[in-house]
Design an enzyme around this catalytic site. Sequence first.
Site, PDB file in Angstrom:
ATOM      1  N   GLU A   1       1.942 -19.506  15.363  1.00 19.11           N
ATOM      2  CA  GLU A   1       1.303 -18.416  14.630  1.00 19.11           C
ATOM      3  C   GLU A   1       2.158 -18.005  13.429  1.00 19.11           C
ATOM      4  O   GLU A   1       1.632 -17.586  12.397  1.00 19.11           O
ATOM      5  CB  GLU A   1       1.085 -17.202  15.536  1.00 19.11           C
ATOM      6  CG  GLU A   1       0.064 -17.434  16.630  1.00 19.11           C
ATOM      7  CD  GLU A   1      -0.075 -16.224  17.516  1.00 19.11           C
ATOM      8  OE1 GLU A   1      -1.101 -15.525  17.387  1.00 19.11           O
ATOM      9  OE2 GLU A   1       0.846 -15.969  18.317  1.00 19.11           O
TER      10      GLU A   1
ATOM     11  N   LYS B   1      -7.227 -10.090  13.924  1.00 17.46           N
ATOM     12  CA  LYS B   1      -6.765 -11.473  13.757  1.00 17.46           C
ATOM     13  C   LYS B   1      -8.001 -12.350  13.923  1.00 17.46           C
ATOM     14  O   LYS B   1      -8.638 -12.347  14.976  1.00 17.46           O
ATOM     15  CB  LYS B   1      -5.713 -11.827  14.814  1.00 17.46           C
ATOM     16  CG  LYS B   1      -5.157 -13.235  14.681  1.00 17.46           C
ATOM     17  CD  LYS B   1      -4.154 -13.556  15.772  1.00 17.46           C
ATOM     18  CE  LYS B   1      -2.827 -12.917  15.452  1.00 17.46           C
ATOM     19  NZ  LYS B   1      -1.735 -13.439  16.297  1.00 17.46           N
TER      20      LYS B   1
ATOM     21  N   GLU C   1       0.369  -4.282  16.513  1.00 21.91           N
ATOM     22  CA  GLU C   1       0.651  -2.861  16.670  1.00 21.91           C
ATOM     23  C   GLU C   1       1.827  -2.448  15.780  1.00 21.91           C
ATOM     24  O   GLU C   1       1.815  -1.380  15.172  1.00 21.91           O
ATOM     25  CB  GLU C   1       0.968  -2.524  18.139  1.00 21.91           C
ATOM     26  CG  GLU C   1      -0.192  -2.703  19.079  1.00 21.91           C
ATOM     27  CD  GLU C   1      -0.340  -4.110  19.654  1.00 21.91           C
ATOM     28  OE1 GLU C   1      -1.013  -4.256  20.684  1.00 21.91           O
ATOM     29  OE2 GLU C   1       0.196  -5.077  19.066  1.00 21.91           O
TER      30      GLU C   1
ATOM     31  N   TYR D   1      -6.850   3.932  -4.346  1.00 22.40           N
ATOM     32  CA  TYR D   1      -7.048   2.942  -3.290  1.00 22.40           C
ATOM     33  C   TYR D   1      -6.408   1.613  -3.666  1.00 22.40           C
ATOM     34  O   TYR D   1      -6.113   0.810  -2.796  1.00 22.40           O
ATOM     35  CB  TYR D   1      -8.511   2.791  -2.874  1.00 22.40           C
ATOM     36  CG  TYR D   1      -9.520   2.741  -3.992  1.00 22.40           C
ATOM     37  CD1 TYR D   1      -9.771   1.574  -4.692  1.00 22.40           C
ATOM     38  CD2 TYR D   1     -10.255   3.873  -4.317  1.00 22.40           C
ATOM     39  CE1 TYR D   1     -10.715   1.539  -5.697  1.00 22.40           C
ATOM     40  CE2 TYR D   1     -11.209   3.843  -5.328  1.00 22.40           C
ATOM     41  CZ  TYR D   1     -11.433   2.660  -6.014  1.00 22.40           C
ATOM     42  OH  TYR D   1     -12.366   2.618  -7.006  1.00 22.40           O
TER      43      TYR D   1
END
Length: 122
Positions: A21, A98, A72, A53
């Site tokens: 990953e 993901k 997290e 933004y």
Amino acid sequence: MSKIYLEDVKIYAYHGVLPEENSIGTYYILNAELHTDLWKAAESDDLNDTISYADINDILHQEMKIKSKLLEHVAGRIISKIHERFPQIDYIKLTITKTAPPMQGEMKGASIELEKGFKPEL
């Protein structure tokens, strides 16, 4: 109550517990909801009276470049950076998905969501 949304921000990054990953990477979809007072900007039409933004988008991209094992952790960093840069924000909700998690079966993605409210400074 006023809100700013950044929706379905697609970023390629390298997060995860598995070594592949961190070397192969995948796309992530981020959604952010920010609560703040936008009424001054509604009256003035001045960028200085609101939260850009584009600046929030830059924070999302910069923090997603930093490899982490856990989404997290990434979300916590993003929320902290946004609030550090824009302390007038009262509440932030961030979802990170993901899009190709290394798990069995077919799915749209695996997501985490963190939200945090901030007490006004007295």
